[in-house]
Design an enzyme around this catalytic site. Structure first.
Site, short mmCIF file in Angstrom:
data_model
loop_
_atom_site.label_atom_id
_atom_site.label_comp_id
_atom_site.label_asym_id
_atom_site.label_seq_id
_atom_site.Cartn_x
_atom_site.Cartn_y
_atom_site.Cartn_z
N HIS A 182 0.62 -1.38 -0.15
CA HIS A 182 -0.10 0.00 -0.05
C HIS A 182 1.11 1.30 0.09
O HIS A 182 0.49 2.22 0.52
CB HIS A 182 -0.85 -0.07 1.21
CG HIS A 182 -1.68 -1.26 1.51
ND1 HIS A 182 -2.96 -1.37 0.63
CD2 HIS A 182 -1.68 -2.34 2.11
CE1 HIS A 182 -3.57 -2.50 0.88
NE2 HIS A 182 -2.78 -3.23 1.70
N SER B 66 14.98 17.62 -18.34
CA SER B 66 14.12 18.87 -18.28
C SER B 66 14.75 19.82 -19.07
O SER B 66 15.96 20.06 -19.32
CB SER B 66 13.95 19.32 -17.10
OG SER B 66 13.22 20.31 -17.13
#
Length: 409
Positions: free
Chosen positions: A154, A277
């Site tokens: 989880h 980027s």
């Protein structure tokens, strides 16, 4: 450019040149010609057409002898895929031989069998690359079999595992996919020659002998019965390929997660010049892995048409079958691209064991709560132990103190 797969600029991000060649127009036409030639040779052996004409058909069954522009013009005019080929092929052959091309066949016999030949070639490439995926994963699993990291459920720290164990789970899944391919191969790689409605009416009694000769020539299995409208094997092929795509996505998705700045346990290959980027020079983004995840959305989209194509009417029509001309090449091309980039990531994967060790203590010992609970449970009972350890764990979490100190207290 209508498809990124065929883009000269961006196509390499979506597939490989090898797989694109398997599904090129030239290869498609050559496969159809291969089927027509195999049919002629089989019919000559059975005395259905003259031997000399079968030899001529075989000699001229070469795509470079077909006027592709003329075929394109006729295809649009006739709205039929095979008749233009037959006419152009006939022109390439001597007058007598040209009359015996396509004897007793129906369009779908030639196209289905041609598609199976392409699927077989495509599958050879996929199996080769999938075996490489397994090899790379097995190598990583062995190397890091004792490298401890936090297991997560989880999205939260759960219990310790080893990185080698995580990777071995992936390798096991790839192994099962290779088994699935071996299992479906006899069902998928079979020829189709059955005539207009699948009854071999155009050939008669020698029909079954003709099938055996023709498909042995092409290296394909003989079908139990005509499959003009039985497309379950095609659907199985697409579904298995989509499943393989899901496994590759699982691998790359996990790498993206483990490369997060806060985690930094693994990193996909980096080299000076790889840009993360256009505006932030510091970025080292997992863009190869992200690309695989993006392609999974496209390969999953091929499953719906494949399942819908199983629903046909009567003994044959084009309402479903025509969709295969698009989704089969796309499925193969997309999976080829996914394998290429996944293998590139795995071959140069950077692992940071020191960060795995650092992250083990992120919860100050809470990672071992299960072991504490079970040991204490031997003294006071499992359920009672859970309550005691639970309360201490919640206190340790909220106060950000080591669990050990509260246990000693």
């Amino acid at each position: 450019m209508a498809s990124m797969i065929d883009s000269p600029l961006f196509g390499g991000l979506f597939t490989t040149d090898e797989m694109r060649k398997v599904w090129s127009d030239e290869t498609t036409i050559q496969k159809w010609l291969d089927v027509e030639a195999a049919l002629a040779r089989a019919e000559a052996k059975l005395g259905i057409i003259p031997q000399k004409h079968a030899k001529e058909i075989t000699r001229k069954a070469r795509v470079e002898l077909i006027d592709m522009e003329e075929m394109k013009r006729q295809l649009i005019f006739t709205h039929h895929p095979i008749m233009p080929l037959i006419r152009c092929f006939q022109k390439a052959c001597s007058a007598g031989a040209g009359e015996f091309i396509h004897w007793g066949a129906t369009t779908q016999d030639i196209m289905d069998t041609g598609s199976v030949l392409q699927l077989r070639d495509a599958n050879d490439l996929i199996v080769r690359d999938l075996k490489e995926t397994f090899r790379l994963l097995a190598k990583i699993a062995k190397k890091y079999k004792n490298t401890v990291q936090a297991g997560r459920t989880h999205g939260q720290h759960a219990l310790p595992i080893t990185f080698g164990y995580k990777v071995a789970v992936w390798a096991s899944e790839i192994k099962r996919h290779l088994q699935r391919i071996r299992q479906f191969s006899p069902r998928v790689f079979q020829g189709e020659f059955a005539g207009a409605v699948g009854t071999l009416a155009s050939i008669g009694t020698p029909g079954f002998k003709l099938q055996r000769l023709m498909f042995a020539d092409l290296g394909l299995a003989v079908p139990e019965i005509a499959w003009h409208v039985a497309r379950d094997s095609i659907a199985e092929f697409v579904c298995v390929y989509a499943m393989i795509g899901s496994t590759l996505t699982q691998v790359c998705n996990e790498i993206v997660g483990l490369q997060r700045t806060e985690v930094a346990e693994v990193e996909e290959p980096f080299h000076m010049g790889k840009v993360g980027s256009s505006t932030m020079p510091h970025k080292r983004n997992p863009m190869m892995s992200e690309g695989v995840i993006a392609l999974s959305k496209l390969i999953h989209a091929q499953v719906g048409p494949a399942l819908a194509d199983m629903i046909a009417e009567n003994e044959r029509d084009q309402r479903g079958w025509m969709a295969e001309w698009s989704f089969l090449p796309e499925t193969c091309c997309l999976l080829s691209g996914m394998l290429f980039w996944t293998n590139k990531v795995l071959a140069g994967l950077i692992v940071y064991p020191e960060n795995m060790t650092r992250n083990l203590d992120a919860l100050h010992g809470l990672l071992l709560s299960e072991n504490v609970m079970l040991k204490l449970g031997k003294k006071i009972g499992r359920q009672a132990s859970h309550e005691v350890v639970y309360e201490l764990c919640m206190e340790a979490f909220e106060k950000r103190v080591p669990l050990k100190s509260l246990l000693i207290r």
